[in-house]
Design a protein around this motif. Structure first.
Motif, short mmCIF file in Angstrom:
data_model
loop_
_atom_site.label_atom_id
_atom_site.label_comp_id
_atom_site.label_asym_id
_atom_site.label_seq_id
_atom_site.Cartn_x
_atom_site.Cartn_y
_atom_site.Cartn_z
N ALA A 181 135.82 -19.67 5.55
CA ALA A 181 137.24 -19.90 5.83
C ALA A 181 137.79 -18.88 6.82
CB ALA A 181 138.03 -19.84 4.52
N LEU A 182 137.35 -17.62 6.67
CA LEU A 182 137.81 -16.58 7.59
C LEU A 182 137.24 -16.82 8.99
CD1 LEU A 182 139.35 -13.88 7.94
CD2 LEU A 182 137.21 -12.72 7.45
N LYS A 183 135.96 -17.13 9.07
CA LYS A 183 135.34 -17.35 10.37
C LYS A 183 135.94 -18.56 11.08
CE LYS A 183 130.88 -15.09 9.70
NZ LYS A 183 129.42 -15.20 9.88
N ARG A 184 136.30 -19.56 10.28
CA ARG A 184 136.85 -20.78 10.89
C ARG A 184 138.17 -20.52 11.58
NH1 ARG A 184 140.04 -24.43 8.52
NH2 ARG A 184 139.65 -23.57 6.45
N ARG A 185 138.89 -19.52 11.14
CA ARG A 185 140.20 -19.24 11.73
C ARG A 185 140.11 -18.37 12.99
NH1 ARG A 185 140.99 -20.55 6.63
NH2 ARG A 185 143.04 -21.22 5.87
N CYS A 186 138.93 -17.92 13.30
CA CYS A 186 138.80 -16.93 14.39
C CYS A 186 137.88 -17.43 15.50
CB CYS A 186 138.23 -15.62 13.84
SG CYS A 186 139.15 -14.87 12.49
N LEU A 187 138.11 -16.91 16.69
CA LEU A 187 137.08 -16.97 17.72
C LEU A 187 136.03 -15.93 17.37
CD1 LEU A 187 139.32 -17.11 20.93
CD2 LEU A 187 138.12 -19.02 19.85
N HIS A 188 134.78 -16.26 17.57
CA HIS A 188 133.71 -15.38 17.12
C HIS A 188 132.94 -14.81 18.30
CE1 HIS A 188 129.73 -14.29 15.44
NE2 HIS A 188 130.45 -13.86 14.45
N LEU A 189 132.60 -13.53 18.18
CA LEU A 189 131.82 -12.87 19.23
C LEU A 189 130.86 -11.91 18.58
CD1 LEU A 189 131.39 -12.27 22.30
CD2 LEU A 189 133.06 -10.42 22.03
N PHE A 190 129.58 -12.04 18.89
CA PHE A 190 128.60 -11.06 18.42
C PHE A 190 128.35 -10.08 19.56
CE2 PHE A 190 124.46 -9.21 17.68
CZ PHE A 190 124.54 -8.88 16.33
N LEU A 191 128.62 -8.82 19.28
CA LEU A 191 128.51 -7.78 20.31
C LEU A 191 127.29 -6.92 20.00
CD1 LEU A 191 130.21 -7.12 22.79
CD2 LEU A 191 131.40 -5.39 21.46
N ASP A 192 126.32 -6.98 20.86
CA ASP A 192 125.09 -6.19 20.65
C ASP A 192 125.07 -5.02 21.63
OD1 ASP A 192 122.70 -5.41 19.63
OD2 ASP A 192 121.68 -7.33 19.97
N TYR A 193 123.99 -4.23 21.57
CA TYR A 193 123.86 -3.13 22.53
C TYR A 193 123.81 -3.71 23.95
CZ TYR A 193 122.72 -0.34 18.44
OH TYR A 193 122.78 0.28 17.24
N PRO A 194 124.43 -3.06 24.90
CA PRO A 194 124.52 -3.62 26.26
C PRO A 194 123.19 -3.48 27.01
CG PRO A 194 125.50 -1.43 26.21
CD PRO A 194 125.10 -1.75 24.79
N THR A 195 123.15 -4.11 28.16
CA THR A 195 121.99 -3.92 29.04
C THR A 195 122.01 -2.49 29.58
OG1 THR A 195 123.23 -4.64 30.97
CG2 THR A 195 122.08 -6.35 29.70
N ALA A 196 120.85 -2.09 30.13
CA ALA A 196 120.76 -0.72 30.67
C ALA A 196 121.77 -0.51 31.78
CB ALA A 196 119.34 -0.47 31.16
N GLU A 197 121.94 -1.53 32.63
CA GLU A 197 122.88 -1.39 33.75
C GLU A 197 124.31 -1.22 33.26
OE1 GLU A 197 120.67 -3.73 33.38
OE2 GLU A 197 119.17 -3.19 34.92
N ARG A 198 124.70 -2.02 32.24
CA ARG A 198 126.08 -1.92 31.75
C ARG A 198 126.30 -0.62 30.98
NH1 ARG A 198 128.36 -4.40 26.90
NH2 ARG A 198 130.61 -4.13 26.98
N GLU A 199 125.30 -0.20 30.23
CA GLU A 199 125.46 1.06 29.49
C GLU A 199 125.57 2.24 30.46
OE1 GLU A 199 122.64 1.65 26.40
OE2 GLU A 199 123.69 3.39 25.58
N LEU A 200 124.77 2.20 31.54
CA LEU A 200 124.86 3.26 32.55
C LEU A 200 126.25 3.24 33.20
CD1 LEU A 200 123.64 5.52 34.23
CD2 LEU A 200 122.68 3.76 35.76
N GLU A 201 126.76 2.04 33.43
CA GLU A 201 128.10 1.94 34.02
C GLU A 201 129.15 2.51 33.08
OE1 GLU A 201 130.83 -1.52 36.21
OE2 GLU A 201 128.96 -2.04 35.18
N ILE A 202 128.97 2.27 31.78
CA ILE A 202 129.91 2.81 30.79
C ILE A 202 129.85 4.34 30.79
CG2 ILE A 202 130.40 2.97 28.32
CD1 ILE A 202 129.39 0.07 28.06
N VAL A 203 128.64 4.88 30.79
CA VAL A 203 128.49 6.35 30.79
C VAL A 203 129.13 6.94 32.03
CG1 VAL A 203 126.82 8.24 30.85
CG2 VAL A 203 126.43 6.27 29.36
N ARG A 204 128.92 6.32 33.17
CA ARG A 204 129.52 6.82 34.41
C ARG A 204 131.04 6.77 34.34
NH1 ARG A 204 125.55 3.54 38.57
NH2 ARG A 204 123.89 5.11 38.73
#
Length: 407
Positions: free
Chosen positions: A206-229
């Protein structure tokens, strides 16, 4: 004042979401930005699931800053009831008003002929003390009653009991909160709601049905490097890129707690503060506790770091590693049997249960008190109890010092 500064604006495109979050230091990929865009347009709550430290809570903070909205946060925990999430009555304030109005209350019931009539007159005034004046709003009700649009963060909803999860359903579906003594509160400015979960338990359908769902995993190496920068850690780009690769290698070790993105940033800042100019196994081992939080994980990480820094490195065979300098000859020391281990990861750990079970055998105390005479006792020589003279005790009982029995 722009539409986002006033908190009332909407994103015109997915690219605008990427740019707006990027200005707040949050690097979003296309999938995440598209989901946020839909939250903005559909006014539906967003449920984000994924491991700890991948940026779920940070997304809510960045969204609040990017849209100019105030952030309200409900931190969930086990045993939390609805009074901490919805509202509660301010009993202290009610008591203070009662004391101040004592004389007035006395006048109301002064001419009451009976106690029952006095109670009825007091009861008729209950609505005065159970009104909005004495209503203490908690995050859910505050998000509904707020005159300005807000971002409501319901953090780690998986830690809350299912009862609280049921309380959320009305708020998330209708953007309203019902207070029995007062009525139902609704809003003309639906909040942006972000729920986060670390998957410690399954959430209801019931809770999930009311929401948009997104599974967020560890980013790619390129995106993580961009975050660190983007965090301006002070670590040179070349070292930051190498560090990101090492952290990703640590995550593949199946540690009890894998390094998060925020811990990668902390490690980069740590190395920058130390003035490290080259990443090697020694400096990484000395600082690995920044990203690895359990002793067993630390030992596993330290063993893997030389290979992560240089895949061609030769790692010396692992010794027993106590390092206390007692100087005994290891080459001549006979090999001792290994303790029983549950898996390869715990080869250095002592299995206390196995050791205790090996010692817990019949006759282990020898032929002494409590030994098993049928157990083939080959231990110490039997202990013969000393003989007690028959006249012992006469001196005390004969002198009338013994316990007297009641007649």
């Amino acid at each position: 004042m722009s539409q986002f500064e006033s908190g009332s604006g909407q994103f015109d495109s997915v690219d605008e979401v990427v740019d707006a979050l990027g200005e707040q230091g949050y690097i979003a990929d296309a999938r995440l930005a598209t989901t946020v865009f839909l939250v903005n347009r559909l006014d539906k709550p967003l449920l984000i699931e994924g491991p700890a430290g991948v940026g779920k809570t940070e997304l809510a903070k960045a969204l609040a800053k990017a849209t100019g909205r105030r952030l309200l946060r409900l931190q969930c925990y086990e045993g939390q009831d609805e009074t901490k999430a919805l509202y509660e009555w301010d009993y202290g304030k009610q008591l203070l008003y009662t004391q101040i109005l004592r004389e007035k209350i006395g006048q109301v019931v002064a001419d009451s002929p009976t106690l029952e009539d006095a109670v009825d007159r007091i009861g008729a005034q209950e609505s005065v003390f159970f009104s909005e004046r004495f209503l203490a709003s908690r995050p859910l009700l505050e998000a509904i009653r707020s005159d300005e649009p807000v971002v409501l963060l319901i953090d780690e909803v998986d830690r809350a009991d299912e009862a609280l999860e049921a309380v959320l359903l009305e708020t998330l579906a209708e953007y309203q909160v019902s207070v029995p003594e007062v009525g139902t509160f609704t809003t003309d400015n639906p909040p942006y709601v972000v729920l986060t979960s670390n998957n410690t338990r399954d959430l209801s359908a019931a809770l999930k049905r009311r929401c948009l769902h997104l599974f967020l995993d560890y980013p790619t190496a390129e995106r993580e490097l961009e975050i660190v920068r983007s965090k301006k850690t002070g670590l040179p780009d070349a070292l930051a890129e190498q560090l990101v690769g090492i952290v990703r290698g640590l995550r593949e070790l199946e540690l009890r707690k894998s390094p998060s993105i925020s811990e990668t940033i902390d490690w980069a800042r740590t190395l920058a503060v130390l003035g490290v100019e080259e990443l090697n196994a020694t400096v990484l081992s000395d600082t690995v506790s920044v990203v690895v939080k359990y002793d067993k994980d630390v030992r596993k990480a330290i063993g893997a770091l030389p290979k992560l820094v240089d895949p061609n490195a030769t790692v010396p065979e692992k010794g027993h590693g106590h390092g206390h300098g007692h100087g005994h000859g290891h080459d001549e020391e006979p090999e001792k049997p290994r303790s029983t281990s549950r898996d390869d990861d715990s080869e250095d750990e002592v299995d206390g249960r196995a050791i205790r079970a090996a010692k817990d055998t019949p006759g282990r105390f020898g032929n002494t008190y409590g030994s098993n005479p049928l157990g083939g006792d080959t231990g110490a020589k039997a202990v013969t109890p000393p003989k007690v003279p028959a006249d012992r005790g006469k001196s005390s009982f004969g002198a009338g010092l013994g316990r007297r029995r009641a007649l």
